[in-house]
Design a protein around this motif. Sequence first.
Motif, PDB file in Angstrom:
ATOM      1  N   PRO A 159      37.544  45.920  37.018  1.00  0.00           N
ATOM      2  CA  PRO A 159      37.498  45.960  38.490  1.00  0.00           C
ATOM      3  C   PRO A 159      37.325  47.382  39.002  1.00  0.00           C
ATOM      4  O   PRO A 159      38.008  48.304  38.548  1.00  0.00           O
ATOM      5  CB  PRO A 159      38.865  45.378  38.893  1.00  0.00           C
ATOM      6  N   ILE A 160      36.405  47.550  39.932  1.00  0.00           N
ATOM      7  CA  ILE A 160      36.136  48.884  40.474  1.00  0.00           C
ATOM      8  C   ILE A 160      37.256  49.332  41.401  1.00  0.00           C
ATOM      9  O   ILE A 160      37.657  50.493  41.403  1.00  0.00           O
ATOM     10  CB  ILE A 160      34.788  48.871  41.229  1.00  0.00           C
ATOM     11  N   ASN A 161      37.788  48.414  42.191  1.00  0.00           N
ATOM     12  CA  ASN A 161      38.786  48.776  43.203  1.00  0.00           C
ATOM     13  C   ASN A 161      40.210  48.828  42.672  1.00  0.00           C
ATOM     14  O   ASN A 161      41.101  49.311  43.373  1.00  0.00           O
ATOM     15  CB  ASN A 161      38.733  47.777  44.365  1.00  0.00           C
ATOM     16  N   GLU A 162      40.448  48.306  41.463  1.00  0.00           N
ATOM     17  CA  GLU A 162      41.812  48.250  40.937  1.00  0.00           C
ATOM     18  C   GLU A 162      41.848  48.702  39.480  1.00  0.00           C
ATOM     19  O   GLU A 162      42.275  47.982  38.596  1.00  0.00           O
ATOM     20  CB  GLU A 162      42.363  46.823  41.046  1.00  0.00           C
ATOM     21  N   GLN A 163      41.387  49.911  39.257  1.00  0.00           N
ATOM     22  CA  GLN A 163      41.383  50.446  37.901  1.00  0.00           C
ATOM     23  C   GLN A 163      42.786  50.886  37.507  1.00  0.00           C
ATOM     24  O   GLN A 163      43.617  51.234  38.349  1.00  0.00           O
ATOM     25  CB  GLN A 163      40.420  51.632  37.815  1.00  0.00           C
ATOM     26  N   SER A 164      43.056  50.853  36.213  1.00  0.00           N
ATOM     27  CA  SER A 164      44.360  51.264  35.707  1.00  0.00           C
ATOM     28  C   SER A 164      44.183  51.974  34.379  1.00  0.00           C
ATOM     29  O   SER A 164      43.182  51.770  33.667  1.00  0.00           O
ATOM     30  CB  SER A 164      45.286  50.055  35.537  1.00  0.00           C
ATOM     31  N   ILE A 165      45.150  52.807  34.036  1.00  0.00           N
ATOM     32  CA  ILE A 165      45.106  53.545  32.768  1.00  0.00           C
ATOM     33  C   ILE A 165      45.501  52.635  31.617  1.00  0.00           C
ATOM     34  O   ILE A 165      44.854  52.615  30.570  1.00  0.00           O
ATOM     35  CB  ILE A 165      46.038  54.775  32.835  1.00  0.00           C
ATOM     36  N   LYS A 166      46.559  51.857  31.800  1.00  0.00           N
ATOM     37  CA  LYS A 166      46.997  50.906  30.785  1.00  0.00           C
ATOM     38  C   LYS A 166      46.787  49.486  31.299  1.00  0.00           C
ATOM     39  O   LYS A 166      46.801  49.247  32.494  1.00  0.00           O
ATOM     40  CB  LYS A 166      48.480  51.114  30.454  1.00  0.00           C
ATOM     41  N   GLY A 167      46.614  48.564  30.353  1.00  0.00           N
ATOM     42  CA  GLY A 167      46.465  47.171  30.743  1.00  0.00           C
ATOM     43  C   GLY A 167      45.068  46.647  30.484  1.00  0.00           C
ATOM     44  O   GLY A 167      44.167  47.377  30.046  1.00  0.00           O
ATOM     45  N   PRO A 168      44.837  45.376  30.750  1.00  0.00           N
ATOM     46  CA  PRO A 168      43.526  44.758  30.519  1.00  0.00           C
ATOM     47  C   PRO A 168      42.440  45.397  31.368  1.00  0.00           C
ATOM     48  O   PRO A 168      42.688  45.885  32.468  1.00  0.00           O
ATOM     49  CB  PRO A 168      43.753  43.293  30.920  1.00  0.00           C
ATOM     50  N   ARG A 169      41.224  45.371  30.849  1.00  0.00           N
ATOM     51  CA  ARG A 169      40.069  45.928  31.551  1.00  0.00           C
ATOM     52  C   ARG A 169      39.193  44.833  32.147  1.00  0.00           C
ATOM     53  O   ARG A 169      38.091  45.108  32.615  1.00  0.00           O
ATOM     54  CB  ARG A 169      39.218  46.758  30.585  1.00  0.00           C
ATOM     55  N   GLU A 170      39.637  43.607  32.116  1.00  0.00           N
ATOM     56  CA  GLU A 170      38.830  42.488  32.584  1.00  0.00           C
ATOM     57  C   GLU A 170      39.056  42.245  34.066  1.00  0.00           C
ATOM     58  O   GLU A 170      40.173  42.371  34.574  1.00  0.00           O
ATOM     59  CB  GLU A 170      39.172  41.221  31.804  1.00  0.00           C
ATOM     60  N   GLY A 171      37.989  41.881  34.740  1.00  0.00           N
ATOM     61  CA  GLY A 171      38.069  41.537  36.154  1.00  0.00           C
ATOM     62  C   GLY A 171      37.362  40.224  36.415  1.00  0.00           C
ATOM     63  O   GLY A 171      36.596  39.721  35.584  1.00  0.00           O
ATOM     64  N   PHE A 172      37.613  39.655  37.561  1.00  0.00           N
ATOM     65  CA  PHE A 172      36.946  38.424  37.953  1.00  0.00           C
ATOM     66  C   PHE A 172      35.461  38.687  38.191  1.00  0.00           C
ATOM     67  O   PHE A 172      35.042  39.817  38.472  1.00  0.00           O
ATOM     68  CB  PHE A 172      37.570  37.855  39.229  1.00  0.00           C
ATOM     69  N   THR A 173      34.666  37.631  38.101  1.00  0.00           N
ATOM     70  CA  THR A 173      33.242  37.701  38.410  1.00  0.00           C
ATOM     71  C   THR A 173      32.962  36.783  39.604  1.00  0.00           C
ATOM     72  O   THR A 173      33.886  36.228  40.208  1.00  0.00           O
ATOM     73  CB  THR A 173      32.390  37.265  37.208  1.00  0.00           C
ATOM     74  N   GLU A 174      31.677  36.591  39.900  1.00  0.00           N
ATOM     75  CA  GLU A 174      31.299  35.726  41.012  1.00  0.00           C
ATOM     76  C   GLU A 174      31.198  34.258  40.616  1.00  0.00           C
ATOM     77  O   GLU A 174      30.887  33.414  41.457  1.00  0.00           O
ATOM     78  CB  GLU A 174      29.958  36.180  41.593  1.00  0.00           C
ATOM     79  N   THR A 175      31.457  33.934  39.355  1.00  0.00           N
ATOM     80  CA  THR A 175      31.358  32.559  38.869  1.00  0.00           C
ATOM     81  C   THR A 175      32.754  31.951  38.768  1.00  0.00           C
ATOM     82  O   THR A 175      33.603  32.464  38.032  1.00  0.00           O
ATOM     83  CB  THR A 175      30.661  32.504  37.502  1.00  0.00           C
ATOM     84  N   LEU A 176      32.980  30.873  39.493  1.00  0.00           N
ATOM     85  CA  LEU A 176      34.309  30.276  39.573  1.00  0.00           C
ATOM     86  C   LEU A 176      34.816  29.824  38.216  1.00  0.00           C
ATOM     87  O   LEU A 176      35.978  30.054  37.871  1.00  0.00           O
ATOM     88  CB  LEU A 176      34.285  29.098  40.551  1.00  0.00           C
ATOM     89  N   ARG A 177      33.971  29.180  37.421  1.00  0.00           N
ATOM     90  CA  ARG A 177      34.436  28.628  36.145  1.00  0.00           C
ATOM     91  C   ARG A 177      34.841  29.726  35.181  1.00  0.00           C
ATOM     92  O   ARG A 177      35.780  29.560  34.398  1.00  0.00           O
ATOM     93  CB  ARG A 177      33.339  27.735  35.549  1.00  0.00           C
ATOM     94  N   ILE A 178      34.156  30.871  35.211  1.00  0.00           N
ATOM     95  CA  ILE A 178      34.560  31.996  34.367  1.00  0.00           C
ATOM     96  C   ILE A 178      35.921  32.516  34.805  1.00  0.00           C
ATOM     97  O   ILE A 178      36.780  32.853  33.975  1.00  0.00           O
ATOM     98  CB  ILE A 178      33.497  33.113  34.422  1.00  0.00           C
ATOM     99  N   ASN A 179      36.153  32.573  36.107  1.00  0.00           N
ATOM    100  CA  ASN A 179      37.431  33.070  36.622  1.00  0.00           C
ATOM    101  C   ASN A 179      38.584  32.156  36.247  1.00  0.00           C
ATOM    102  O   ASN A 179      39.667  32.616  35.848  1.00  0.00           O
ATOM    103  CB  ASN A 179      37.345  33.228  38.140  1.00  0.00           C
ATOM    104  N   THR A 180      38.403  30.850  36.387  1.00  0.00           N
ATOM    105  CA  THR A 180      39.474  29.927  36.014  1.00  0.00           C
ATOM    106  C   THR A 180      39.745  29.965  34.516  1.00  0.00           C
ATOM    107  O   THR A 180      40.890  29.814  34.081  1.00  0.00           O
ATOM    108  CB  THR A 180      39.137  28.501  36.450  1.00  0.00           C
ATOM    109  N   SER A 181      38.693  30.182  33.723  1.00  0.00           N
ATOM    110  CA  SER A 181      38.903  30.263  32.275  1.00  0.00           C
ATOM    111  C   SER A 181      39.703  31.501  31.894  1.00  0.00           C
ATOM    112  O   SER A 181      40.491  31.462  30.937  1.00  0.00           O
ATOM    113  CB  SER A 181      37.548  30.274  31.550  1.00  0.00           C
ATOM    114  N   GLN A 182      39.532  32.601  32.642  1.00  0.00           N
ATOM    115  CA  GLN A 182      40.330  33.801  32.361  1.00  0.00           C
ATOM    116  C   GLN A 182      41.809  33.559  32.642  1.00  0.00           C
ATOM    117  O   GLN A 182      42.685  34.058  31.909  1.00  0.00           O
ATOM    118  CB  GLN A 182      39.820  34.967  33.202  1.00  0.00           C
TER     119      GLN A 182
END
Length: 520
Positions: A159-182
């Motif tokens: 995520p561009i707006n919520e970057q962090s030093i530690k933790g997961p690097r994954e962010g939501f996308t524009e596809t609903l099914r990919i987001n629910t699977s995460q």
Amino acid sequence: MLNIIQKLIKKKRPYIMSTEKLDDSNNTKISKNFNYNHKHLKNIFENSDDICFRNFITDSNANVLTLFIEGLVNEELVNSDIIKPLQYNSTKEKNTDEASPETIKKRLFTVGTEVQTKTCFNQLIEEVLDGKTAIIIEGLPQGFIIDLTQWENRGIEEPINEQSIKGPREGFTETLRINTSQLRRRIKSHHFKIQQFRIGKQTNTNIAVAYCENIANQTIVNEVINRINKIDIDGILESNYIHELIEERTITIFPEMIDTERPDKVAGHLLEGKIAILTDGTPFAIILPVTLSEFFHTPEDYYTRYIFSFVQRTLRFASFFIATCLPSIYVLMTKFHYEMIPVDIIFSIAEAREAVPFPPLLEVLLIEVIVEFLREASLRLPGPIGQTVGIVGALVIGDAAVNAELMSPVLVIFTAFSMISSFVIPNYSMASALRLLRFPILFMTGILGGFGFMIAWFLIATHLCNISSFGVPFLQPIAPFKLSEQRDTVYRMPFRWVRKRPKAVANKNIRRQKGVEEED
């Protein structure tokens, strides 16, 4: 299979349109007459060149129509799993007693996904517009729907707006099914539920409501679903549409829900009993109900030791007051209560402001307006140019204004510190609210001095006390004060001390320990 097709041909109506008239309504039932169905769908999708109609005849002389949207469907799978089995393999099936849709579903199609049947054109069209493939076979009064959707989408990125030093690097996308699977990958429990809805009369946007049924307050879940079902609007293009349409108080600058791009943040809130709303077409999820203190929390607070989290949250809550009050304090000190400033400093400020032609209030308003212009320009311009304009513009304009004696250098320092403090707040919606909040405080202070400053904050506190997010007070657990929930509000205590979830949103399974469920 040959017997099936032969029976369907015997049962079909003649290819004439005199007995059935085309109806413009999409509620029309699908007919056994193949020509009628074909012409009706052609009329509905007239002037829609991206809608693909593929007609072919099986080796048993039955007409078949496949219907899908080009670019939303895997056409290779359409050819290999639908057209080829229908066109060339129908003579291999024997000993069939009944030409029923269920038999065709089991023996005709080789796809691995579920095959649905639809009896009305409106149901069929809705699925096609959602990116699925429709099949109509001559002699059957229903169509088949197969999900072979495939389109270009943005990959999972940080995520561009919520970057962090530690933790997961994954962010939501524009596809609903990919987001629910995460989310499903993080919460592997049968109690985790995802309910899907379609909102928007024109867009038919898919949205998903996610919650843990063994933790969340079912009353709040039902209220959220009820408000979503009452939405009546042409289209939903982003999650903020839903935010505004289901929130309780619309006349407020404070957001009543948290929007985030981070799946780990959503999962953490779901485990506390919160509810998440995900919208197809946007990477932002909505979390509710929320309280004011949660806008200053970040996932990184839980990925570092609690001592570091203690310091970071202290800076964030301090930035809340600095971003809103510092310009007003400058006006207060220089215009009304300069006796509170040390003598050495007051002479330095007086000397700097000696040639400034504007009173303190107008001086502050001038620089605040310039800062807002620079901020907006840096956001709208392309990335490298926007950063250059923001940095160079601030330096050049600030230096030129001081040299031209239009404002004092002390005010430039105050404004820069105030602007930097607004960047410390992790939630963009709350940071934007605080940017607006400092203007009414500034006007009240500039007109009434310290008395106006206190009145402004009294009105703000009263307003905050009157806000609730789906029945949860916005200032909870500070007001009303709940001692048992102070271990993860302003500061985070060690995990072993945070044994319970917030009672307002998790009225079941209050304890966090594994396997412990109790009513409280």
